[in-house]
Design a protein around this motif. Structure first.
Motif, short mmCIF file in Angstrom:
data_model
loop_
_atom_site.label_atom_id
_atom_site.label_comp_id
_atom_site.label_asym_id
_atom_site.label_seq_id
_atom_site.Cartn_x
_atom_site.Cartn_y
_atom_site.Cartn_z
N LEU A 55 0.79 -1.60 0.02
CA LEU A 55 -0.25 0.35 0.13
C LEU A 55 0.70 1.19 -0.04
CD1 LEU A 55 -2.25 -1.09 3.33
CD2 LEU A 55 -2.55 -0.93 0.73
N ASP A 56 0.95 2.53 -0.89
CA ASP A 56 1.42 3.82 -0.99
C ASP A 56 0.93 4.31 -0.06
OD1 ASP A 56 3.29 4.93 -2.34
OD2 ASP A 56 1.37 6.24 -2.99
N VAL A 57 2.04 4.66 0.61
CA VAL A 57 1.70 5.68 1.78
C VAL A 57 0.85 7.20 1.35
CG1 VAL A 57 2.83 7.07 3.51
CG2 VAL A 57 3.35 4.84 3.64
N LYS A 58 0.97 7.29 0.13
CA LYS A 58 0.26 8.68 -0.35
C LYS A 58 -0.25 7.99 -1.05
CE LYS A 58 2.89 12.41 1.93
NZ LYS A 58 2.73 11.44 3.47
N MET A 59 -1.81 8.21 -1.12
CA MET A 59 -3.21 8.30 -1.95
C MET A 59 -4.48 8.43 -1.94
SD MET A 59 -3.18 3.73 -2.91
CE MET A 59 -3.04 3.17 -1.19
N PRO A 60 -4.78 8.66 -2.71
CA PRO A 60 -6.36 9.58 -3.07
C PRO A 60 -7.13 8.96 -1.94
CG PRO A 60 -5.49 9.17 -5.02
CD PRO A 60 -4.69 8.80 -4.73
N PHE A 61 -7.95 9.37 -1.83
CA PHE A 61 -9.11 8.71 -0.40
C PHE A 61 -9.17 8.29 0.80
CE2 PHE A 61 -10.61 8.28 -5.25
CZ PHE A 61 -11.36 9.23 -4.91
N MET A 62 -8.04 7.40 0.75
CA MET A 62 -7.07 7.02 2.24
C MET A 62 -6.15 6.30 1.36
SD MET A 62 -9.05 3.50 4.14
CE MET A 62 -10.93 4.90 3.39
N ASP A 63 -5.55 6.31 2.62
CA ASP A 63 -3.84 6.57 2.45
C ASP A 63 -3.55 5.29 3.31
OD1 ASP A 63 -3.60 6.69 4.94
OD2 ASP A 63 -2.63 9.00 5.29
N GLY A 64 -2.39 4.47 2.83
CA GLY A 64 -2.14 3.42 2.92
C GLY A 64 -1.95 3.08 4.56
N PHE A 65 -1.40 4.14 4.99
CA PHE A 65 -1.77 3.57 6.86
C PHE A 65 -2.65 3.83 7.39
CE2 PHE A 65 2.34 7.23 7.06
CZ PHE A 65 2.96 6.28 7.09
N GLU A 66 -4.14 4.12 7.15
CA GLU A 66 -5.45 4.53 7.38
C GLU A 66 -6.23 3.25 7.05
OE1 GLU A 66 -9.58 4.71 8.69
OE2 GLU A 66 -7.86 6.25 9.42
N ILE A 67 -5.48 2.68 5.95
CA ILE A 67 -5.71 0.92 5.12
C ILE A 67 -5.84 -0.17 6.08
CG2 ILE A 67 -5.74 -0.49 3.19
CD1 ILE A 67 -6.21 1.92 1.43
N CYS A 68 -4.11 -0.04 6.11
CA CYS A 68 -3.21 -0.64 6.95
C CYS A 68 -3.88 -0.84 8.52
CB CYS A 68 -2.34 -0.23 7.34
SG CYS A 68 -1.00 -1.20 8.57
N SER A 69 -4.59 -0.13 9.19
CA SER A 69 -5.19 -0.31 10.70
C SER A 69 -6.04 -0.34 10.34
CB SER A 69 -4.61 1.49 11.12
OG SER A 69 -5.92 2.28 10.75
N ARG A 70 -7.09 -0.57 9.02
CA ARG A 70 -8.37 -1.12 9.33
C ARG A 70 -8.10 -2.32 9.03
NH1 ARG A 70 -12.79 2.51 6.26
NH2 ARG A 70 -12.56 4.48 7.29
N VAL A 71 -7.15 -2.91 8.30
CA VAL A 71 -7.42 -4.32 7.53
C VAL A 71 -6.53 -5.34 9.08
CG1 VAL A 71 -5.20 -6.01 7.28
CG2 VAL A 71 -6.88 -4.02 5.25
N LYS A 72 -5.63 -4.06 10.20
CA LYS A 72 -4.76 -4.70 10.91
C LYS A 72 -6.73 -5.81 12.50
CE LYS A 72 -1.17 -5.95 9.64
NZ LYS A 72 -0.73 -6.71 9.44
N ARG A 73 -7.51 -4.21 12.28
CA ARG A 73 -8.71 -4.49 12.71
C ARG A 73 -9.92 -6.04 12.52
NH1 ARG A 73 -8.24 1.05 13.80
NH2 ARG A 73 -9.74 1.63 12.21
N ILE A 74 -9.43 -6.37 11.65
CA ILE A 74 -10.50 -6.96 10.88
C ILE A 74 -9.76 -8.91 10.64
CG2 ILE A 74 -11.31 -7.78 8.78
CD1 ILE A 74 -11.57 -4.93 8.07
N LYS A 75 -10.22 -9.65 11.82
CA LYS A 75 -9.71 -10.96 12.25
C LYS A 75 -9.48 -11.55 10.54
CE LYS A 75 -10.90 -14.68 15.28
NZ LYS A 75 -10.75 -15.87 14.59
N ARG A 76 -10.36 -11.65 9.59
CA ARG A 76 -10.05 -12.36 8.75
C ARG A 76 -8.88 -11.68 7.77
NH1 ARG A 76 -11.70 -10.65 2.99
NH2 ARG A 76 -12.87 -9.05 3.81
N LEU A 77 -8.55 -10.03 7.64
CA LEU A 77 -7.61 -10.04 7.59
C LEU A 77 -6.12 -9.66 7.68
CD1 LEU A 77 -8.99 -7.72 5.05
CD2 LEU A 77 -8.37 -9.37 4.13
N ARG A 78 -6.30 -9.46 9.46
CA ARG A 78 -4.85 -9.57 10.45
C ARG A 78 -4.01 -10.45 10.13
NH1 ARG A 78 -8.19 -10.61 15.68
NH2 ARG A 78 -7.53 -12.77 16.00
N ASP A 79 -3.98 -11.57 9.41
CA ASP A 79 -2.46 -11.72 9.38
C ASP A 79 -1.75 -11.64 8.15
OD1 ASP A 79 -2.55 -12.77 12.41
OD2 ASP A 79 -3.92 -14.95 10.94
#
Length: 128
Positions: A55-79
């Motif tokens: 994930l690129d850190v700087k992207m339109p709509f939502m950056d890589g940091f934000e996507i990563c933090s969401r992914v790590k809160r989702i059981k199916r995706l966190r690993d």
């Protein structure tokens, strides 16, 4: 080519970088899903569980940091290993990456061989 083909999500708003990542990672036989922004990355993740994501850190709509933090809160995706792509090698970027639970940081300009090794290592570590 040893091992399996993995599905890797690549999100970067620069077409040249997306293409380069596809070329580098598909050299190992992986399936690459490349999207230009954070919104499309999340849409893909709703339906699919990739083996790794870059994930690129700087992207339109939502950056890589934000996507990563969401992914790590989702059981199916966190690993799923998340590699953040950035042009900035500084403490702030590293601290932010740690905070959101990123598995690795990849600095631009990219070294293809290094990147392929790290992606495969991260995925294989999770599979054991």
């Amino acid at each position: 080519m040893g091992g399996m083909a993995y599905t890797i999500l690549v999100a970067d708003d620069e077409p040249a970088i997306r293409t380069m990542l596809e070329v580098i990672l598909s050299a190992d036989g992986h399936d690459i899903v490349a999207v230009p922004d954070g919104k499309l990355a999340l849409e893909f993740l709703k339906e699919h569980t990739p083996d790794a994501m870059l994930l690129d850190v700087k992207m339109p709509f939502m950056d890589g940091f934000e996507i990563c933090s969401r992914v790590k809160r989702i059981k199916r995706l966190r690993d799923t290993p998340v590699l953040l792509l950035t042009g900035f090698d500084d403490d702030q970027t590293r601290d932010h990456a740690k905070l959101v639970g990123a598995d690795d940081i990849v600095y631009k300009p990219l070294s293809g061989k290094n990147l392929r090794g790290r992606v495969n290592q991260l995925i294989e570590a999770r599979r054991r």
